[in-house]
Design an enzyme around this catalytic site. Sequence first.
Site, PDB file in Angstrom:
ATOM      1  N   TYR A 163      -1.719  -0.452  10.381  1.00 48.18           N
ATOM      2  CA  TYR A 163      -1.827  -0.803   8.961  1.00 48.18           C
ATOM      3  C   TYR A 163      -0.596  -0.307   8.200  1.00 48.18           C
ATOM      4  O   TYR A 163       0.034  -1.060   7.457  1.00 48.18           O
ATOM      5  CB  TYR A 163      -3.107  -0.212   8.377  1.00 48.18           C
ATOM      6  CG  TYR A 163      -3.313  -0.546   6.919  1.00 48.18           C
ATOM      7  CD1 TYR A 163      -3.617  -1.844   6.516  1.00 48.18           C
ATOM      8  CD2 TYR A 163      -3.188   0.434   5.937  1.00 48.18           C
ATOM      9  CE1 TYR A 163      -3.801  -2.149   5.170  1.00 48.18           C
ATOM     10  CE2 TYR A 163      -3.380   0.139   4.595  1.00 48.18           C
ATOM     11  CZ  TYR A 163      -3.679  -1.156   4.217  1.00 48.18           C
ATOM     12  OH  TYR A 163      -3.857  -1.470   2.882  1.00 48.18           O
ATOM     13  N   SER A 216       0.863  -1.185   0.000  1.00 46.30           N
ATOM     14  CA  SER A 216       0.000   0.000   0.000  1.00 46.30           C
ATOM     15  C   SER A 216       0.896   1.230   0.000  1.00 46.30           C
ATOM     16  O   SER A 216       2.027   1.189   0.523  1.00 46.30           O
ATOM     17  CB  SER A 216      -0.869   0.010   1.256  1.00 46.30           C
ATOM     18  OG  SER A 216      -1.490   1.275   1.407  1.00 46.30           O
TER      19      SER A 216
HETATM   20  N1  LIG Z   1      -8.711  -0.947  -1.313  1.00 43.16           N
HETATM   21  C1  LIG Z   1      -7.721  -0.102  -1.103  1.00 43.16           C
HETATM   22  O1  LIG Z   1      -7.897   1.145  -1.113  1.00 43.16           O
HETATM   23  C2  LIG Z   1      -6.338  -0.638  -0.877  1.00 43.16           C
HETATM   24  C3  LIG Z   1      -5.266   0.279  -0.913  1.00 43.16           C
HETATM   25  C4  LIG Z   1      -3.981  -0.181  -0.696  1.00 43.16           C
HETATM   26  C5  LIG Z   1      -3.776  -1.522  -0.486  1.00 43.16           C
HETATM   27  N2  LIG Z   1      -4.817  -2.402  -0.455  1.00 43.16           N
HETATM   28  C6  LIG Z   1      -4.523  -3.810  -0.188  1.00 43.16           C
HETATM   29  O2  LIG Z   1      -5.130  -4.608  -1.178  1.00 43.16           O
HETATM   30  C7  LIG Z   1      -5.288  -5.927  -0.659  1.00 43.16           C
HETATM   31  C8  LIG Z   1      -6.651  -6.453  -1.057  1.00 43.16           C
HETATM   32  O3  LIG Z   1      -7.649  -5.702  -0.431  1.00 43.16           O
HETATM   33  P1  LIG Z   1      -8.937  -5.150  -1.191  1.00 43.16           P
HETATM   34  O4  LIG Z   1      -8.823  -3.687  -1.237  1.00 43.16           O
HETATM   35  O5  LIG Z   1      -9.146  -5.909  -2.439  1.00 43.16           O
HETATM   36  O6  LIG Z   1     -10.062  -5.442  -0.086  1.00 43.16           O
HETATM   37  P2  LIG Z   1     -11.192  -6.584   0.005  1.00 43.16           P
HETATM   38  O7  LIG Z   1     -12.107  -6.512  -1.154  1.00 43.16           O
HETATM   39  O8  LIG Z   1     -11.756  -6.431   1.378  1.00 43.16           O
HETATM   40  O9  LIG Z   1     -10.365  -7.928  -0.119  1.00 43.16           O
HETATM   41  C9  LIG Z   1      -9.655  -8.483   0.970  1.00 43.16           C
HETATM   42  C10 LIG Z   1      -9.483  -9.957   0.691  1.00 43.16           C
HETATM   43  O10 LIG Z   1      -8.732 -10.528   1.761  1.00 43.16           O
HETATM   44  C11 LIG Z   1      -9.435 -11.674   2.238  1.00 43.16           C
HETATM   45  N3  LIG Z   1      -9.225 -11.862   3.660  1.00 43.16           N
HETATM   46  C12 LIG Z   1      -9.494 -10.975   4.654  1.00 43.16           C
HETATM   47  N4  LIG Z   1      -9.214 -11.525   5.835  1.00 43.16           N
HETATM   48  C13 LIG Z   1      -8.773 -12.797   5.586  1.00 43.16           C
HETATM   49  C14 LIG Z   1      -8.342 -13.867   6.403  1.00 43.16           C
HETATM   50  N5  LIG Z   1      -8.300 -13.757   7.734  1.00 43.16           N
HETATM   51  N6  LIG Z   1      -7.950 -15.012   5.815  1.00 43.16           N
HETATM   52  C15 LIG Z   1      -7.994 -15.139   4.466  1.00 43.16           C
HETATM   53  N7  LIG Z   1      -8.380 -14.164   3.634  1.00 43.16           N
HETATM   54  C16 LIG Z   1      -8.774 -12.998   4.201  1.00 43.16           C
HETATM   55  C17 LIG Z   1     -10.905 -11.398   1.954  1.00 43.16           C
HETATM   56  O11 LIG Z   1     -11.598 -12.632   1.780  1.00 43.16           O
HETATM   57  P3  LIG Z   1     -12.576 -13.305   2.867  1.00 43.16           P
HETATM   58  O12 LIG Z   1     -13.223 -12.198   3.643  1.00 43.16           O
HETATM   59  O13 LIG Z   1     -13.513 -14.098   2.017  1.00 43.16           O
HETATM   60  O14 LIG Z   1     -11.679 -14.165   3.700  1.00 43.16           O
HETATM   61  C18 LIG Z   1     -10.809 -10.690   0.603  1.00 43.16           C
HETATM   62  O15 LIG Z   1     -10.764 -11.615  -0.444  1.00 43.16           O
HETATM   63  C19 LIG Z   1      -5.048  -5.833   0.844  1.00 43.16           C
HETATM   64  O16 LIG Z   1      -3.772  -6.341   1.156  1.00 43.16           O
HETATM   65  C20 LIG Z   1      -5.079  -4.335   1.111  1.00 43.16           C
HETATM   66  O17 LIG Z   1      -4.287  -3.979   2.221  1.00 43.16           O
HETATM   67  C21 LIG Z   1      -6.098  -1.979  -0.651  1.00 43.16           C
END
Ligand SMILES: NC(=O)c1ccc[n+]([C@@H]2O[C@H](COP(=O)([O-])OP(=O)(O)OC[C@H]3O[C@@H](n4cnc5c(N)ncnc54)[C@H](OP(=O)(O)O)[C@@H]3O)[C@@H](O)[C@H]2O)c1
Length: 264
Positions: free
Chosen positions: A154, A141
């Site tokens: 975070y 991130s």
């Molecule tokens: N969205 C943003 O603005 C943003 C910005 C910078 C970085 N990121 C990074 O992008 C990555 C993906 O996030 P996203 O934005 O796509 O959010 P998201 O839609 O909430 O996806 C998160 C994923 O992680 C899985 N997950 C959460 N807790 C888990 C656990 N305990 N065990 C296994 N799987 C788990 C969730 O699946 P289940 O709930 O089905 O387990 C889901 O598939 C993350 O690392 C986040 O830090 C996001």
Amino acid sequence: MSSSKPVALITGASSGIGAVYANRLAERGYDLVLVARRVDRLHAISEKLTRQHGVEIRTLKADLTVENDLVSLEDLLRSDERIALLVNNAGNGKLSSTVDMCDVDANATLALNIVAPTRLARAVLPGFVKRNTGAIINIGSVMAFCTLPITTLYSATKSYLLTFSQGLKAELAETGVRVQAVLPAGTATEFYDHAGIPLSAFDQAAIMTTENLVDAALVGFDQGEDVTLPSVHDAGLWLAYENARSTLFGATQTGVPAPRYKRT
Ligand SMILES: NC(=O)c1ccc[n+]([C@@H]2O[C@H](COP(=O)([O-])OP(=O)(O)OC[C@H]3O[C@@H](n4cnc5c(N)ncnc54)[C@H](OP(=O)(O)O)[C@@H]3O)[C@@H](O)[C@H]2O)c1
């Protein structure tokens, strides 16, 4: 799985960025192992991608903060020689001060954002090095270099993931194994629902779609980048940041206290 295609294992493939990686990697001809807790979502994604791209997909229900689930994944990554790509994508980040955050949330963030990607990388890497091929994509991130009062944990975990990725890249420089850190800024996913602040509270002009994010990250991957910042238009900014970091480190190697720390 019976085909001879390379396999990509994606954590957090049930929504958001991970689900788009699943789509794009299927388009690229990878068979997939999709990992998350919401297995119903994984099944729906799997059925759709199998139909569209004719790839083989295995869905694995795993909570990456649970020891037994992590051990099963480590075993798979150590033993399946077809795994050619690990996408460490699953991550969370409750937005709260360190003091106010409950232990469950704090521990989950550390376990999911630091322990799981580290252990999965360590499990897959010996095979990659032995075969002199393979790649890890770590979804970090931009908060790796920005800390707000509600993002301390975070941000710190994402700083770790960036440092880990850069260290691995240096370790593996003489091999055919690749490591890419992808550093998204705000991206339209369910992340914010879980973080506790709705996406609508942010400046919408600064939010990227998941499709744009993953497509740009994969272009960066194809271009051989170690660190990809999809939303940063001036690539020179990252080079300047890295140069400043390196210059600062060089300046630490004096062996004597700086004059401003002279005891009075
Ligand atoms: N969205 C943003 O603005 C943003 C910005 C910078 C970085 N990121 C990074 O992008 C990555 C993906 O996030 P996203 O934005 O796509 O959010 P998201 O839609 O909430 O996806 C998160 C994923 O992680 C899985 N997950 C959460 N807790 C888990 C656990 N305990 N065990 C296994 N799987 C788990 C969730 O699946 P289940 O709930 O089905 O387990 C889901 O598939 C993350 O690392 C986040 O830090 C996001």
